[in-house]
Design a protein around this motif. Structure first.
Motif, PDB file in Angstrom:
ATOM      1  N   HIS B 238       0.920  -1.209   0.079  1.00 53.02           N
ATOM      2  CA  HIS B 238      -0.058  -0.126  -0.038  1.00 53.02           C
ATOM      3  C   HIS B 238       0.741   1.243  -0.117  1.00 53.02           C
ATOM      4  CE1 HIS B 238      -3.428  -2.604   0.641  1.00 53.02           C
ATOM      5  NE2 HIS B 238      -3.090  -2.891   1.680  1.00 53.02           N
ATOM      6  N   ALA B 239       2.139   1.106  -0.501  1.00 51.90           N
ATOM      7  CA  ALA B 239       2.835   2.448  -0.403  1.00 51.90           C
ATOM      8  C   ALA B 239       2.622   3.487  -1.165  1.00 51.90           C
ATOM      9  CB  ALA B 239       4.236   2.065  -1.059  1.00 51.90           C
ATOM     10  N   ALA B 240       1.985   3.469  -2.114  1.00 52.63           N
ATOM     11  CA  ALA B 240       1.432   4.639  -2.822  1.00 52.63           C
ATOM     12  C   ALA B 240       0.367   5.376  -2.158  1.00 52.63           C
ATOM     13  CB  ALA B 240       0.897   4.318  -4.208  1.00 52.63           C
ATOM     14  N   LYS B 241      -0.666   4.653  -1.323  1.00 52.43           N
ATOM     15  CA  LYS B 241      -1.587   5.239  -0.679  1.00 52.43           C
ATOM     16  C   LYS B 241      -1.067   5.900   0.570  1.00 52.43           C
ATOM     17  CE  LYS B 241      -5.131   2.054  -2.030  1.00 52.43           C
ATOM     18  NZ  LYS B 241      -5.803   0.781  -1.713  1.00 52.43           N
ATOM     19  N   LEU B 242      -0.144   5.053   1.326  1.00 53.08           N
ATOM     20  CA  LEU B 242       0.311   5.381   2.392  1.00 53.08           C
ATOM     21  C   LEU B 242       1.250   6.879   2.272  1.00 53.08           C
ATOM     22  CD1 LEU B 242       1.248   2.114   4.190  1.00 53.08           C
ATOM     23  CD2 LEU B 242       0.092   3.818   5.119  1.00 53.08           C
ATOM     24  N   TRP B 243       1.987   6.810   1.294  1.00 49.74           N
ATOM     25  CA  TRP B 243       2.691   8.030   0.813  1.00 49.74           C
ATOM     26  C   TRP B 243       1.481   9.281   0.674  1.00 49.74           C
ATOM     27  CZ3 TRP B 243       6.912  10.349   0.826  1.00 49.74           C
ATOM     28  CH2 TRP B 243       7.362  11.518  -0.094  1.00 49.74           C
ATOM     29  N   LEU B 244       0.652   9.119  -0.048  1.00 48.59           N
ATOM     30  CA  LEU B 244      -0.451  10.208  -0.064  1.00 48.59           C
ATOM     31  C   LEU B 244      -0.959  10.632   1.377  1.00 48.59           C
ATOM     32  CD1 LEU B 244      -2.690   9.077  -3.267  1.00 48.59           C
ATOM     33  CD2 LEU B 244      -0.875  11.043  -2.821  1.00 48.59           C
ATOM     34  N   ILE B 245      -1.261   9.455   2.289  1.00 41.08           N
ATOM     35  CA  ILE B 245      -1.558   9.804   3.602  1.00 41.08           C
ATOM     36  C   ILE B 245      -0.694  10.651   4.287  1.00 41.08           C
ATOM     37  CG2 ILE B 245      -2.134   8.748   5.832  1.00 41.08           C
ATOM     38  CD1 ILE B 245      -3.493   6.556   4.179  1.00 41.08           C
ATOM     39  N   ALA B 246       0.789  10.323   4.156  1.00 42.57           N
ATOM     40  CA  ALA B 246       1.686  11.099   4.805  1.00 42.57           C
ATOM     41  C   ALA B 246       1.791  12.382   4.267  1.00 42.57           C
ATOM     42  CB  ALA B 246       3.272  10.172   4.551  1.00 42.57           C
ATOM     43  N   VAL B 247       1.628  12.486   3.090  1.00 44.97           N
ATOM     44  CA  VAL B 247       2.018  13.992   2.519  1.00 44.97           C
ATOM     45  C   VAL B 247       0.640  14.717   2.896  1.00 44.97           C
ATOM     46  CG1 VAL B 247       1.845  15.414   0.339  1.00 44.97           C
ATOM     47  CG2 VAL B 247       3.232  13.282   0.528  1.00 44.97           C
ATOM     48  N   GLY B 248      -0.560  14.015   2.929  1.00 44.39           N
ATOM     49  CA  GLY B 248      -1.810  15.054   3.220  1.00 44.39           C
ATOM     50  C   GLY B 248      -1.640  15.501   4.790  1.00 44.39           C
ATOM     51  N   PHE B 249      -1.178  14.335   5.433  1.00 43.20           N
ATOM     52  CA  PHE B 249      -1.301  15.006   7.001  1.00 43.20           C
ATOM     53  C   PHE B 249      -0.106  15.708   7.320  1.00 43.20           C
ATOM     54  CE2 PHE B 249      -4.399  11.603   7.516  1.00 43.20           C
ATOM     55  CZ  PHE B 249      -5.244  12.341   8.521  1.00 43.20           C
ATOM     56  N   GLY B 250       1.109  15.355   6.758  1.00 45.09           N
ATOM     57  CA  GLY B 250       2.295  15.890   7.295  1.00 45.09           C
ATOM     58  C   GLY B 250       2.729  17.136   6.438  1.00 45.09           C
ATOM     59  N   ALA B 251       2.207  17.350   5.137  1.00 43.55           N
ATOM     60  CA  ALA B 251       2.622  18.564   4.576  1.00 43.55           C
ATOM     61  C   ALA B 251       1.359  19.685   4.262  1.00 43.55           C
ATOM     62  CB  ALA B 251       3.182  18.127   3.116  1.00 43.55           C
ATOM     63  N   LEU B 252       0.212  18.967   3.688  1.00 48.55           N
ATOM     64  CA  LEU B 252      -0.819  19.955   3.231  1.00 48.55           C
ATOM     65  C   LEU B 252      -1.405  20.184   4.502  1.00 48.55           C
ATOM     66  CD1 LEU B 252      -2.060  17.908  -0.050  1.00 48.55           C
ATOM     67  CD2 LEU B 252      -0.363  19.561   0.303  1.00 48.55           C
ATOM     68  N   LEU B 253      -1.840  19.474   5.378  1.00 47.70           N
ATOM     69  CA  LEU B 253      -2.689  19.892   6.578  1.00 47.70           C
ATOM     70  C   LEU B 253      -1.759  20.895   7.247  1.00 47.70           C
ATOM     71  CD1 LEU B 253      -5.243  19.929   8.410  1.00 47.70           C
ATOM     72  CD2 LEU B 253      -4.222  17.861   9.371  1.00 47.70           C
ATOM     73  N   PRO B 254      -0.595  20.756   7.870  1.00 44.81           N
ATOM     74  CA  PRO B 254       0.016  21.733   8.722  1.00 44.81           C
ATOM     75  C   PRO B 254       0.472  22.994   7.593  1.00 44.81           C
ATOM     76  CG  PRO B 254       1.453  19.857   8.378  1.00 44.81           C
ATOM     77  CD  PRO B 254       0.015  19.518   7.794  1.00 44.81           C
ATOM     78  N   GLY B 255       0.510  22.917   6.474  1.00 42.82           N
ATOM     79  CA  GLY B 255       1.115  24.064   5.461  1.00 42.82           C
ATOM     80  C   GLY B 255      -0.555  25.025   5.415  1.00 42.82           C
ATOM     81  N   THR B 256      -1.557  24.244   5.343  1.00 45.73           N
ATOM     82  CA  THR B 256      -2.707  25.347   5.188  1.00 45.73           C
ATOM     83  C   THR B 256      -3.123  25.680   6.708  1.00 45.73           C
ATOM     84  OG1 THR B 256      -3.426  23.360   3.720  1.00 45.73           O
ATOM     85  CG2 THR B 256      -5.080  25.029   4.473  1.00 45.73           C
ATOM     86  N   ALA B 257      -2.886  25.067   7.464  1.00 44.52           N
ATOM     87  CA  ALA B 257      -3.221  25.414   9.223  1.00 44.52           C
ATOM     88  C   ALA B 257      -2.078  26.833   9.336  1.00 44.52           C
ATOM     89  CB  ALA B 257      -2.987  24.432   9.859  1.00 44.52           C
ATOM     90  N   LEU B 258      -0.826  26.756   8.970  1.00 41.98           N
ATOM     91  CA  LEU B 258       0.094  27.714   9.127  1.00 41.98           C
ATOM     92  C   LEU B 258      -0.449  28.941   8.242  1.00 41.98           C
ATOM     93  CD1 LEU B 258       3.420  25.952   8.963  1.00 41.98           C
ATOM     94  CD2 LEU B 258       2.295  27.027  11.087  1.00 41.98           C
ATOM     95  N   VAL B 259      -0.890  28.735   6.795  1.00 42.61           N
ATOM     96  CA  VAL B 259      -1.241  29.850   6.372  1.00 42.61           C
ATOM     97  C   VAL B 259      -2.438  30.527   6.845  1.00 42.61           C
ATOM     98  CG1 VAL B 259      -2.315  30.475   4.144  1.00 42.61           C
ATOM     99  CG2 VAL B 259      -0.279  29.110   3.969  1.00 42.61           C
ATOM    100  N   VAL B 260      -3.493  29.611   7.345  1.00 45.75           N
ATOM    101  CA  VAL B 260      -4.634  30.232   8.042  1.00 45.75           C
ATOM    102  C   VAL B 260      -4.112  31.124   9.422  1.00 45.75           C
ATOM    103  CG1 VAL B 260      -6.629  29.573   9.594  1.00 45.75           C
ATOM    104  CG2 VAL B 260      -6.065  28.687   7.566  1.00 45.75           C
ATOM    105  N   LEU B 261      -3.258  30.531   9.906  1.00 45.73           N
ATOM    106  CA  LEU B 261      -2.603  31.114  11.256  1.00 45.73           C
ATOM    107  C   LEU B 261      -1.975  32.684  10.979  1.00 45.73           C
ATOM    108  CD1 LEU B 261      -0.335  29.198  13.818  1.00 45.73           C
ATOM    109  CD2 LEU B 261       0.002  31.611  13.371  1.00 45.73           C
ATOM    110  N   LEU B 262      -1.198  32.576   9.741  1.00 47.05           N
ATOM    111  CA  LEU B 262      -0.566  33.616   9.391  1.00 47.05           C
ATOM    112  C   LEU B 262      -1.320  34.748   8.838  1.00 47.05           C
ATOM    113  CD1 LEU B 262       2.813  32.105   7.451  1.00 47.05           C
ATOM    114  CD2 LEU B 262       2.788  33.480   9.754  1.00 47.05           C
ATOM    115  N   THR B 263      -2.522  34.437   8.352  1.00 41.96           N
ATOM    116  CA  THR B 263      -3.479  35.466   7.739  1.00 41.96           C
ATOM    117  C   THR B 263      -4.685  35.813   8.792  1.00 41.96           C
ATOM    118  OG1 THR B 263      -4.461  33.713   6.493  1.00 41.96           O
ATOM    119  CG2 THR B 263      -2.711  34.908   5.435  1.00 41.96           C
ATOM    120  N   GLY B 264      -5.050  34.747   9.726  1.00 43.10           N
ATOM    121  CA  GLY B 264      -6.100  34.997  10.414  1.00 43.10           C
ATOM    122  C   GLY B 264      -5.980  35.838  11.670  1.00 43.10           C
ATOM    123  N   GLN B 265      -6.944  36.121  12.398  1.00 39.61           N
ATOM    124  CA  GLN B 265      -6.990  36.982  13.362  1.00 39.61           C
ATOM    125  C   GLN B 265      -7.656  36.304  14.462  1.00 39.61           C
ATOM    126  OE1 GLN B 265      -5.678  40.084  13.806  1.00 39.61           O
ATOM    127  NE2 GLN B 265      -5.113  40.159  11.787  1.00 39.61           N
TER     128      GLN B 265
END
Lengths: 254, 306
Positions: B238-265
């Protein structure tokens, strides 16, 4: 000390394994286990020895390979496939990667004869040496929590209470086909050195840079079945003489 | 390779702990704040917990002290020595922050450099193994250090949001480091995908001159230590799926949250975003580490038809 000996060893003892001769009987495997479970260090434990999922530590295993000649996808397509029985135990490498990774100093290579050993009183059972060995020569004894490996039967080869003929590793002593030979590779006149020269002995995985001491003799070339006489042997009368030659000719004619 | 849970936990936890210690050492947080003191303690707990966890997979843990002796040749030994030595500056820094509410730049910098070196040593245990070609590259320690720094910056942003000071600085650093970490990991993964193994059943048996080598029979019918340890397959399937899960949780989610943090009030939004970023990153990293072990192919499998 897990650094490798800085000077080349005066003796380089190890095994020559003849792949042309091995019949895959597993006698060396069994005798190795028998000798080493009662010899050097912790016993070689088995897990669930009478259960369905039996496993255990072995220092010598025989794999069997099928070699399909070049150009063939399936057996027999491009000539005769060969079955090669392949005994595998520690190769006592000159650049032993299992020794240098050991964090505790349990793993070491003897300066005097090049045998790679584990001091089981120092081993923490981290398993890193088994990861570092490309050949799978080291197996953890799950019961004792220490790493086991071939000692080249160090408790036989130097044992002066044994008769001379028995001062060889258990696998060599027991082989009924004489496929395993023991000797000193540092001595160019030893039997093993001469065998390696005569038969073109090879290193396993030379690309790993381990410089194994043990050498393998490749199978000799074999006459292909297709090149043999087309008649079945039982009907080949080429060598018949005298009365039988006359009878053969007469019976052919009528 | 068999991914022992204790090893995955150890590399993730100690990586985060050292990353946080480095960020604390760089003075990203206000030493007076309570949240910063908690952060100091958390970093030591993560490092210590990771180390204890790493001894759990040993056959004879009571002899673990011996692992400090072979630092001349063994990366595992070096890692152990560095981990213990790094406790000295980190504990002193934490003590200063906890009881005096201040930090000493010199001490913190020494701690930060030693922390990077320790994470490097951890990764070199794996990168030094020629038998596992996927790991045998300088990109392996680069990934470990980059993930450690990114994780540390994310935790620093969270503690800053909790009241340790202005969270936008650490958050910006976290965003940058997160990008670097995943870019490094992508380079690592590309190398693995393109890798043509130098070791084959032919070189392993030396029978390549006769033809193509295929395993006919294993030595035993059942599994053994080697196939357990080196031949793990579930994650590989399941390497391909697990890689997507890793990128989703480890890169996209924190990345988006950080952008929200930087722009939000608003405090609540900032804290929630920072917490989500940390949580996602840790989950993603656990999957990434699992894949790191499970996907790796060991040369011994050439003898076992895998």
């Amino acid at each position: 000390m897990t650094s490798l000996p800085s000077l080349p060893a005066p003796k380089k003892i190890g095994l020559v394994i003849d792949l042309d001769v091995c019949v895959g009987c597993h006698a060396c495997v069994v005798n190795c286990k028998e000798w080493n479970t009662g010899g050097y260090g912790a016993a070689l434990s088995d897990q669930q020895p009478y259960g369905a999922d039996v496993s255990g530590a072995w220092l010598n295993r025989i794999h069997t390979f099928e070699v399909v000649p070049q150009g063939g996808e399936i057996v027999g397509e491009a000539g005769d496939a060969r079955i090669v029985h392949f005994p595998k135990s520690c190769l006592h490498c000159e650049e032993a990667p299992c020794v240098t990774v050991c964090p505790t100093g349990a793993s070491y290579k003897r300066a005097e004869d090049g045998i790679v050993l584990v001091d089981e009183d120092k081993c923490i059972g981290c398993g890193l040496c088994a990861w570092a060995c490309p050949y799978g020569a080291r197996e953890m004894d799950v019961a004792a929590g220490v790493m086991k490996k071939c000692t080249l039967c160090i408790d036989r080869i130097y044992n002066e209470t044994f008769e001379e003929v028995d001062r060889v590793p258990a696998c060599v002593r027991t082989c009924p086909a004489n496929a395993r030979h023991f000797g000193d590779f540092a001595d160019p006149t030893s039997d093993v050195s001469r065998m390696v020269v005569a038969r073109g002995g090879i290193d396993l995985m030379p690309e790993q840079g381990t410089r194994p001491v043990n050498k393998y003799l490749p199978p000799r070339p074999r006459t292909a079945l297709a090149d043999m006489a087309s008649l079945p042997l039982a009907e080949n009368t080429a060598g018949a003489k005298g009365f039988f030659a006359w009878l053969d000719g007469m019976l052919d004619r009528i | 390779m068999h991914p022992a849970p204790s090893i995955i936990l150890f590399t993730v936890a100690s990586g985060l702990g050292y990353g946080l210690a480095i960020m604390l050492g760089l003075g990203l947080l206000d030493p007076q704040a309570l949240a910063t003191k908690v952060a100091h303690v958390l970093s030591l707990v993560l490092i210590g917990g990771g180390l204890v966890s790493s001894t759990l997979h040993l056959g004879n843990p009571r002899r673990a002290w011996r692992a400090l002796s072979q630092w001349r040749s063994s990366w595992l030994s070096r890692e152990g020595v560095m981990a213990l030595a790094t406790f000295v500056p980190l504990t002193l820094s934490a003590t200063l922050a906890l009881f005096a509410g201040r930090h000493s730049l010199a001490l913190d910098l020494v701690g930060a450099v030693m922390a990077v070196a320790t994470v490097w040593c951890t990764a070199m245990i794996y990168a030094s193994l020629r038998t596992i070609e996927a790991w045998h590259t300088p990109l392996t320690p680069a990934c470990y250090v980059a993930f450690s720094l990114a994780g540390g910056a994310l935790l620093a942003a969270f503690f800053a949001a909790l009241g340790g000071g202005e969270p936008r600085g650490p958050a910006l650093a976290a965003l940058l480091l997160l990008g670097i970490a995943w870019a490094t990991k992508r380079a690592w993964k590309r190398r693995v995908t393109a890798l043509v193994s130098a070791t084959t059943p032919e070189t392993a048996t030396g029978l390549g001159s006769i033809g193509k080598v295929r395993l006919l029979e294993r030595p035993h019918m059942t599994e053994n230590y080697l196939t357990h340890e080196m031949g793990f397959r579930v994650a590989r399937k399941h390497a391909a799926k697990l890689w997507l899960i890793a990128v989703g949780f480890g890169a996209l989610l924190p990345g988006t949250a950080l952008v929200v943090l930087l722009t939000g009030q608003g405090d609540a939004l900032v804290i929630t975003a920072a917490a989500l970023a940390c949580l996602g990153f840790v989950l993603g990293l656990l999957v990434e580490r699992w894949l790191f072990f499970a996907e790796a192919r060991h040369t011994v499998m050439n003898y076992y038809g895998g």
